[in-house]
Design an enzyme around this catalytic site. Structure first.
Site, mmCIF file in Angstrom:
data_model
loop_
_atom_site.group_PDB
_atom_site.id
_atom_site.type_symbol
_atom_site.label_atom_id
_atom_site.label_comp_id
_atom_site.label_asym_id
_atom_site.label_seq_id
_atom_site.Cartn_x
_atom_site.Cartn_y
_atom_site.Cartn_z
ATOM 1 N N ARG A 16 5.322 0.043 7.173
ATOM 2 C CA ARG A 16 4.401 0.107 8.272
ATOM 3 C C ARG A 16 4.555 1.394 9.247
ATOM 4 O O ARG A 16 5.676 1.562 9.644
ATOM 5 C CB ARG A 16 4.203 -1.339 9.039
ATOM 6 C CG ARG A 16 3.592 -2.392 8.407
ATOM 7 C CD ARG A 16 3.904 -3.680 9.423
ATOM 8 N NE ARG A 16 3.391 -4.798 8.360
ATOM 9 C CZ ARG A 16 4.132 -5.835 7.674
ATOM 10 N NH1 ARG A 16 5.749 -5.482 7.712
ATOM 11 N NH2 ARG A 16 3.698 -6.788 6.961
ATOM 12 N N LYS A 41 7.262 -7.124 10.829
ATOM 13 C CA LYS A 41 6.679 -8.177 11.645
ATOM 14 C C LYS A 41 7.191 -9.347 11.839
ATOM 15 O O LYS A 41 7.935 -9.727 10.910
ATOM 16 C CB LYS A 41 5.150 -8.352 10.956
ATOM 17 C CG LYS A 41 4.138 -7.469 11.056
ATOM 18 C CD LYS A 41 2.879 -7.827 10.771
ATOM 19 C CE LYS A 41 1.347 -7.159 10.872
ATOM 20 N NZ LYS A 41 0.322 -7.643 10.425
ATOM 21 N N HIS A 111 -1.488 2.895 6.677
ATOM 22 C CA HIS A 111 -1.475 1.631 5.776
ATOM 23 C C HIS A 111 -2.233 2.120 4.674
ATOM 24 O O HIS A 111 -2.112 1.272 3.717
ATOM 25 C CB HIS A 111 -2.722 0.733 6.843
ATOM 26 C CG HIS A 111 -2.688 -0.597 6.165
ATOM 27 N ND1 HIS A 111 -1.624 -1.559 6.190
ATOM 28 C CD2 HIS A 111 -3.489 -1.179 5.255
ATOM 29 C CE1 HIS A 111 -1.890 -2.709 5.761
ATOM 30 N NE2 HIS A 111 -3.078 -2.263 5.049
ATOM 31 N N ARG A 114 0.735 2.635 2.395
ATOM 32 C CA ARG A 114 1.264 1.328 2.233
ATOM 33 C C ARG A 114 0.710 0.699 0.885
ATOM 34 O O ARG A 114 1.133 0.147 0.080
ATOM 35 C CB ARG A 114 1.085 0.684 3.686
ATOM 36 C CG ARG A 114 1.781 -0.879 3.304
ATOM 37 C CD ARG A 114 1.808 -1.587 4.844
ATOM 38 N NE ARG A 114 2.250 -2.881 4.646
ATOM 39 C CZ ARG A 114 3.161 -3.670 4.312
ATOM 40 N NH1 ARG A 114 4.210 -2.679 4.415
ATOM 41 N NH2 ARG A 114 3.469 -4.870 4.398
ATOM 42 N N HIS A 137 5.881 -9.083 3.055
ATOM 43 C CA HIS A 137 4.613 -10.203 3.423
ATOM 44 C C HIS A 137 5.549 -11.625 3.268
ATOM 45 O O HIS A 137 6.179 -11.680 2.357
ATOM 46 C CB HIS A 137 3.826 -10.257 2.189
ATOM 47 C CG HIS A 137 2.809 -8.964 2.406
ATOM 48 N ND1 HIS A 137 1.987 -8.334 1.343
ATOM 49 C CD2 HIS A 137 2.617 -8.084 3.520
ATOM 50 C CE1 HIS A 137 1.519 -7.378 1.844
ATOM 51 N NE2 HIS A 137 1.561 -7.038 3.019
ATOM 52 N N TYR A 146 -3.737 -6.885 -3.461
ATOM 53 C CA TYR A 146 -3.512 -5.675 -4.324
ATOM 54 C C TYR A 146 -4.103 -5.983 -5.551
ATOM 55 O O TYR A 146 -4.522 -5.000 -6.324
ATOM 56 C CB TYR A 146 -2.255 -5.295 -4.045
ATOM 57 C CG TYR A 146 -1.981 -5.014 -2.422
ATOM 58 C CD1 TYR A 146 -2.700 -3.650 -2.092
ATOM 59 C CD2 TYR A 146 -1.026 -5.621 -1.653
ATOM 60 C CE1 TYR A 146 -2.517 -3.393 -0.594
ATOM 61 C CE2 TYR A 146 -0.873 -5.113 -0.776
ATOM 62 C CZ TYR A 146 -1.419 -4.027 0.128
ATOM 63 O OH TYR A 146 -1.297 -3.746 1.489
#
Length: 185
Positions: A16, A41, A111, A114, A137, A146
């Site tokens: 990110r 995150k 993004h 990414r 994730h 995806y």
């Protein structure tokens, strides 16, 4: 040199913009098995391998810098922010659109890179759970997006299915009309 290293790093890791902005020299392992420790995150830590080309580019960028220094610095030797990283990506996307006209109509952001990393990993046959870990994730559901969006992969998978042995269903003989049936009763 910085911009090349940044773009290569973003594509290699699927990081990110915020992760790249906060990246310090101490989080790079540029030796025999190059890798990077990313702080993502929710305070999640993940380690991503680096291509030799990415490691070389980053090594040139951080030579003689302290472990606590940010990897990606601006002109004033201050760390790039996620907005600065966004600006670099959009600037090079605009430059690239001169030779790849289809880019002119697309919004390219960190993004987007990414997302491209994830789709290319998927197309290369990397399993979805590995991609989940690669991107940081928590949920497989987030990564599953995806797999759903790549129509090209679905078309290639369909082309691999051999249906040449299927036979045509037998032709149905015509049935008498309802009136003819009733008259025969």
């Amino acid at each position: 040199m910085r911009d090349h290293a940044l773009l290569l790093f973003l594509y290699n890791t699927g990081a990110r913009a915020d992760e790249a902005a906060k990246l310090t020299v101490g989080n790079l392992q540029l030796g025999a098995s190059p890798s990077v420790r990313l702080h993502g995150k929710g305070n999640k830590i993940r380690i991503c391998p680096l291509w030799p080309a990415t490691a070389i580019s980053l090594a040139r960028l951080v030579t003689d810098r302290d472990r606590s220094d940010a990897v990606f610095l601006g002109r004033m030797k201050e760390p790039l922010t996620r907005f600065g990283i966004h600006r670099v990506v959009t600037q090079y996307a605009a430059m690239a659109s001169k030779t790849v006209p289809t880019l002119a109509t697309k919004r390219v952001s960190p993004h987007t890179i990414r997302h491209t990393t994830a789709v290319h990993l998927l197309r290369a046959g990397v399993d979805i759970n590995t991609i989940r870990a690669w991107l940081g994730h928590v949920s497989l559901d987030t990564t599953h997006i995806y797999a759903e969006v790549d129509l090209e992969m679905k078309a290639k998978a369909l082309a691999k299915v051999d249906i040449s042995g299927l036979k045509e269903p037998p032709r149905q003989r015509s049935l008498p009309s309802l009136m003819a049936f009733l008259k025969a009763l």
